[in-house]
Design an enzyme around this catalytic site. Structure first.
Site, mmCIF file in Angstrom:
data_model
loop_
_atom_site.group_PDB
_atom_site.id
_atom_site.type_symbol
_atom_site.label_atom_id
_atom_site.label_comp_id
_atom_site.label_asym_id
_atom_site.label_seq_id
_atom_site.Cartn_x
_atom_site.Cartn_y
_atom_site.Cartn_z
ATOM 1 N N GLU A 119 0.834 -1.194 0.000
ATOM 2 C CA GLU A 119 0.000 0.000 0.000
ATOM 3 C C GLU A 119 0.874 1.251 0.000
ATOM 4 O O GLU A 119 1.571 1.525 0.976
ATOM 5 C CB GLU A 119 -0.928 0.000 1.219
ATOM 6 C CG GLU A 119 -1.800 -1.242 1.337
ATOM 7 C CD GLU A 119 -2.719 -1.433 0.138
ATOM 8 O OE1 GLU A 119 -3.312 -0.430 -0.304
ATOM 9 O OE2 GLU A 119 -2.826 -2.571 -0.357
ATOM 10 N N LYS A 250 -8.125 -15.266 16.970
ATOM 11 C CA LYS A 250 -8.364 -14.844 15.596
ATOM 12 C C LYS A 250 -9.650 -14.042 15.424
ATOM 13 O O LYS A 250 -10.325 -14.142 14.387
ATOM 14 C CB LYS A 250 -8.401 -16.068 14.653
ATOM 15 C CG LYS A 250 -7.179 -16.939 14.698
ATOM 16 C CD LYS A 250 -5.961 -16.261 14.113
ATOM 17 C CE LYS A 250 -4.682 -16.946 14.508
ATOM 18 N NZ LYS A 250 -4.535 -18.314 14.072
ATOM 19 N N ASP A 324 1.988 -14.279 12.856
ATOM 20 C CA ASP A 324 0.753 -14.798 12.284
ATOM 21 C C ASP A 324 -0.135 -13.618 11.883
ATOM 22 O O ASP A 324 -0.774 -12.989 12.725
ATOM 23 C CB ASP A 324 0.049 -15.686 13.319
ATOM 24 C CG ASP A 324 -1.157 -16.404 12.737
ATOM 25 O OD1 ASP A 324 -1.613 -16.029 11.636
ATOM 26 O OD2 ASP A 324 -1.640 -17.344 13.380
ATOM 27 N N HIS A 414 -2.369 10.206 -0.562
ATOM 28 C CA HIS A 414 -2.751 9.027 -1.330
ATOM 29 C C HIS A 414 -2.593 9.283 -2.818
ATOM 30 O O HIS A 414 -2.094 8.459 -3.552
ATOM 31 C CB HIS A 414 -4.209 8.661 -1.037
ATOM 32 C CG HIS A 414 -4.374 7.981 0.264
ATOM 33 N ND1 HIS A 414 -4.414 8.658 1.446
ATOM 34 C CD2 HIS A 414 -4.484 6.665 0.578
ATOM 35 C CE1 HIS A 414 -4.566 7.791 2.432
ATOM 36 N NE2 HIS A 414 -4.612 6.592 1.941
#
Lengths: 429, 429, 429, 429
Positions: A119, A250, A324, A414
């Site tokens: 990104e 999670k 993770d 951006h």
């Protein structure tokens, strides 16, 4: 007339312009039969196995192969215990954000934080925040608590049995601890919490996990505990599950937000007003205004905690450092607070669910290990420092993006970077 | 006496055994002054710039360089618009889970899903679930809604001004849409929602984004809208922010869960009882039991939605396919439901916040593009299909992990694979 | 070792000190058989029926009868359609808080708000807040939206059926509206929202309800809609429920908080700094500090919205005015915001779920009607004004309690009034 | 185009059809000046003071006076410590639901539960559920935990100070307990939980409260603790508040749901299949279906916990028995679970936040005391039993309303009773 309806109607019209209702139903119908080509050789990383998998590739494979499968058979053995059905590696570009001065209980010094992302503007924005922190003398950072849980569920017939069971568990915590601790050299059972819901009992076994993230460790230790319970409990469950979806694993949950999952970290900085002006192009009062409106925005949308974009740095840091990345789901909750203090800006973040380790998982894979080396935090003894760096970089990001939103630079950053044109990157969300 | 206290005391004792209270305070204190070595050459990927960054590396850089910096200057130009302060690439191993038969509105056929992860057993577990679905004739999958928002906030003096402003916005939606739509060829303003909180107004501008994930697109379009508003609104805000933290960007929120962020996908499968037994080693009734206890476990822990581990496949798929992995924060919410139906097993997942695109972002980087090619979903025209594949692989994972928890194979799978010993992997969480 | 455990052990010890484990199990065991004395004469309010119920009273009934059963048979007929198994009336003392100057879209003037409560200091604290508002020129108040939903659930076999059903509903909204509107003169179907979760469809039918709170009205209208759906839908549900627990009825939910349930009201006041000092004994900056810490406190504890104690005035107002007090569960969510503005204090509250009516329910019972008369808001045409008064009194309470917490008067107020000693009451929570 | 917009536009049109935009602005504007008629004689219940208040009544007061002010000056002294600005009492009709057989740790026997409500069908529905439970041999009920918190907030300059302060608090819990316990004969400090958020510390002091609901008790005890802290803490807060909005007082919160506020109660019943058919007109499988769809409905709407309508009985019981009805806000969260077991129906409810007392508050007012006498639970020694009765009656209501929804009797019951026509009431929500 109605919102979702209106949108759905538009959606349906679009669909029906390309296919009839009967065709749509046919698409959704089960398609039994036909050949099923299974993926061969689960853990095998040798050339033959990998070739056999590439034979499944639809269409001409050459460019894809070149891009994914550039390790030779020997070097790819490095991934042997981290993947099944291997077909190659994806390359995620890494930029360094820094210098980030951390005055932590564990982390001390100026860090260059490797962030793996695709990104645009993300690394630049964090780097601006990090530099601001460093010029302010650095940020304090502290691990406040640690713990990773597994939460088995036990189903009984009655509340009386539930209560009997909980009473027995309570009287046998020392034994359960011995059973659990025997399964691992690094972790320890540190807490046991029982929740009675009618005839069901959920038990959260919480562990310290040393320098590992620890999810496997706590699974195995809890399995041993469950075996002991089934063998010795005076009241036998109708059935039980090793994990009854109450551990927060999670997923974002209020329970983990209120307590801890992994490591709970807080970080703060006091930025002199002059530096707010020169580096962030705004004022402490601007931050205070934004915080008031942004905190309320978070509340209005029903988030867990209130913060801006912890997920951006956590995902990038986790990917770079062999953590993770799925744990972003639970890690990206917490709080950010800004206030004006006598002309200066005080900022603090608190992240109760940072899941990081410096041993185990993907930490020893070559490029992931290299990223930990950039931080000087590879291997045993560094997990708490890594958590503090995670908190510090999150603080840097909140500073930078908030400043961009206040100063009106958010969209420009951006536009410039993503379109490859102009200079000054300010923020990324 | 108290829980957090008890744990905190232990923590404090550990700390104090290695350092005195004064030393701890000293560690946390600001450290102004000293040299600050900035990272040189923000967007420059040429050798000189990259070398200058590696000069910041603490200690002997050779093995780290070899692991991270293995592209030559030409090929690394591929990352030019996706990263700043580039120092190399991290290699994440990719395994394929499948075949996964998807009977979607958009996705049709047997897919081999590339998953980039370093967590052992993950690909094997998803692959088992995928195979089960395929043997059952595949899963239905449907994109139900689409939309990505930016939510600027406008501060006024009074409720009367708030109301006046909202009335004006309502009367000018068509103009705002024209302004927004002129900024992009691919997206369209599709909805406007105003929330009044006293003298504050939050406006969610929601866009369709074509085949892009679209966060940049909606930022730029909303910036244009804000400029128009400031120039034309009959009531001038005291101040405003392009994003007031109410869009749900990069965070789990009830608002996005209730509505949509990105693409809302649902997927379902009916698994014959015999296949539940042979492939998943349990029964439909076992799933029903687990669902009752696991759904309640999610509720008890205060999650948004109830599901098992959507985050695992979403993170792995997003990394492999050049998506924004930080969006796992918002994507990993939703619902899973299992029920026994006349001896068979019905399973469904619904994910309201799948953020995927097949153009833009990291989708055109070499190895990421290769992963999309494995799916046959690179480039324009495929984003809805990719979202349906995301829903389908999530369903596969819920099937496999739930079965492992019911059959008692959950811990074994972790143990075997992570420690490199034994055969049959069942699940990963 | 653990918190709940530790506490539970204490609890268990206490229990076991009074009874053995066997005795505890015996207490919890079912006790089938034995006489079952049913309550006679469900709706009958005549002397015989009431006497027959009092015959069930355990022990000497005289003082209880005198306290509860002081209406004669004729006057108690007033309760005929509001209660079953009548045995008397409970008397809740009513105090008036005011004057409360409301500058509402609907409510205009100085109100004396009847509050029915048994909690000392409550009326005094609200009265202080009301007086402060009045001295500041009153508060603005506005109903922003209205709507009450019922949310039936429809179970199908597949997503394809779910989609087919939703498509049919979408195409038949006008017919469903005609069916619903025929059941009531006062309400109208105003919106239909469909939520697909795999093979399940939840449909929220939202109604305007005129001057009634409207829960019964929307239930009957939705029942008529369901009958029409079952008779005409091209796809037949496996089963359906008139309410599938998604309407937010009688519970706090993010959905109702984000949207509306009943009437959404906002109210605001600007209190001059001098008045903050003289009446509230603190400063605008004190309020700003409290708001920052208190908003974060709400976030940290996981509330829906952030506010102090809306429930106090809502419960007291609902009881006094014949509203459904159970709706406090959903009404007591919302937001409070304080900020310092140029030496003055700005305060605003927003309550999205105010459930009030001025016709129907308990509004026509004698004493409840008298309380509405105190407000001048009994009967048709006044429900929106009553909602604005509810918002205004909530704002008064937030002002007063916050001031007490800042000035350190919170505990003293409780002590003085509850113990019947000293003078100046400041707050109640 | 958009939902809220669409509705808001309709709303605005309605408004503007009755008033111009200028008129609306004028309505909302402050109205300073004018006479302010204050309410006289705060705590005075003598005739003169009450008369002086009635002189404020707008319009002809006679019917309102007759309805509200029917106590003579002597008898109304009973309300002396429970209300300010007294103008009369509101009469809420009381019906008894029962018999309700409770096999509790504390409550034992068949109870007739007084419910004060003006909502038709409510008592009848609970009574049906109670009778079903009784015919099944009664329900088990157990208080699982107790505790009421106050949560002061302390603001410091830095994390180092926060940590220092928490360390000191941890080392002085015994002293703080002595300070707190000296303020009350009935309560005890039972737990201390510290939450660090950057430079802020929130401390939850949790107390047992004997047979009182205890909110005042814990406020006074915590005030004493705060005084001690300010006098003795080695690190001085910049400022502090006795309650920083983290205790969950008077609001639904995940924290209180996860832990306890007041008393945590669970209750369960096993209803034989034949009784499900004869009394509830449905089947255990019907309940299981409903539970699956209704639990998901609760999740989809973002409630805290999943349940049907706890608020109905809690509000009615609290009003009847002199409890604080505002606590319905926090009490009406929890879980309901139904499952089919070998042809029978198992149902359980868990309510973690039941706030009841049998001494203090409004419990000694004449009619409220009479209601407690109906239960045989007035005065010391009965609070735990009252909490178990609250759990049991909640279970009765969940049984009855769920049965009505399954059997399709839900709407009919409302229609019949509310309109004063037909016989068999089934449910109320």
């Amino acid at each position: 007339m109605a919102y979702d309806l209106g949108r759905s109607i538009g959606w349906l019209k679009t669909l029906l312009s390309t296919a009839s209702a009967d065709e749509l139903r046919a698409r959704l119908a089960p398609k039994p039969g036909g050949p099923i080509r299974r993926v061969p050789g689960r853990d095998d990383l040798d050339d033959d196995a990998v070739e056999a998998r590439w034979a499944l590739f639809p269409g001409a494979a050459a460019p894809a192969r070149a891009a994914l499968l550039d390790d030779d058979a020997a070097s790819r053995q490095a991934y042997r215990r981290n993947i099944e059905h291997f077909v190659g590696t994806v390359k995620v570009p890494v930029g360094i954000a820094g210098p980030l001065r951390v005055n932590g209980l564990h982390a001390q010094g100026d860090y260059y934080v490797p962030l793996a992302t695709t990104e645009a503007a993300l690394v630049a924005s964090y780097s601006r925040g990090a530099l601001t922190i460093t010029e302010a003398g650095g940020c304090a950072a502290a691990v406040l608590n640690t713990g990773v849980s597994r939460a088995p569920g036990f189903a009984f017939h009655t509340i009386a049995e539930s209560g009997h069971f909980v009473g027995w568990v309570m009287s046998n915590v020392a034994t359960l601890k011995a059973v659990a601790d025997a399964t691992t050299r690094h972790g320890q059972l540190a807490d046991v919490q029982c929740t009675i819901e009618g005839s069901s009992v959920y038990v959260a076994f919480e562990f310290t996990t040393g320098d590992a993230a620890g999810q496997n460790m706590v699974t195995l230790a809890t399995a041993a505990i469950c075996q002991h319970i089934l063998a010795h409990s005076p009241v036998t469950p109708r059935y039980h599950f090793l994990e009854a979806n109450m551990s927060g694993d999670k997923k974002a949950s209020h329970q983990s937000f209120l307590h801890v999952r992994g490591r709970k970290v807080t970080a703060e900085v006091l930025v002199p007003g002059a530096l707010v002006a020169s580096r962030l192009h705004t004022t402490p009062e601007g931050f205070e205004r934004y915080w008031r409106m942004g905190a309320m925005g978070g509340v209005l949308s029903g988030t867990i905690g209130v913060q801006g974009h912890f997920a951006n740095c956590l995902a990038a840091l986790y990917i770079a450092c062999g953590q993770d990345a799925a744990c972003v789901a639970e890690s990206a909750v917490g709080t950010t607070r800004f206030e004006a203090r006598d002309g200066d800006l005080y900022g603090a973040v608190t992240l109760p669910n940072v899941i990081v380790g410096t041993v185990g998982g993907g930490t020893m894979l070559p490029s992931q290990r290299a990223c930990l080396d950039w931080l000087g935090l590879a291997g045993a003894g560094h997990a708490n420092a890594l958590a503090e760096v995670a908190g510090a970089i999150a603080l840097a990001g909140e500073l930078s993006i908030t400043a961009a939103l206040i100063a009106g630079h958010f969209a420009q950053a951006h536009e410039a970077l993503a379109r490859g044109t102009a200079p000054l990157p300010a923020a990324r969300a």
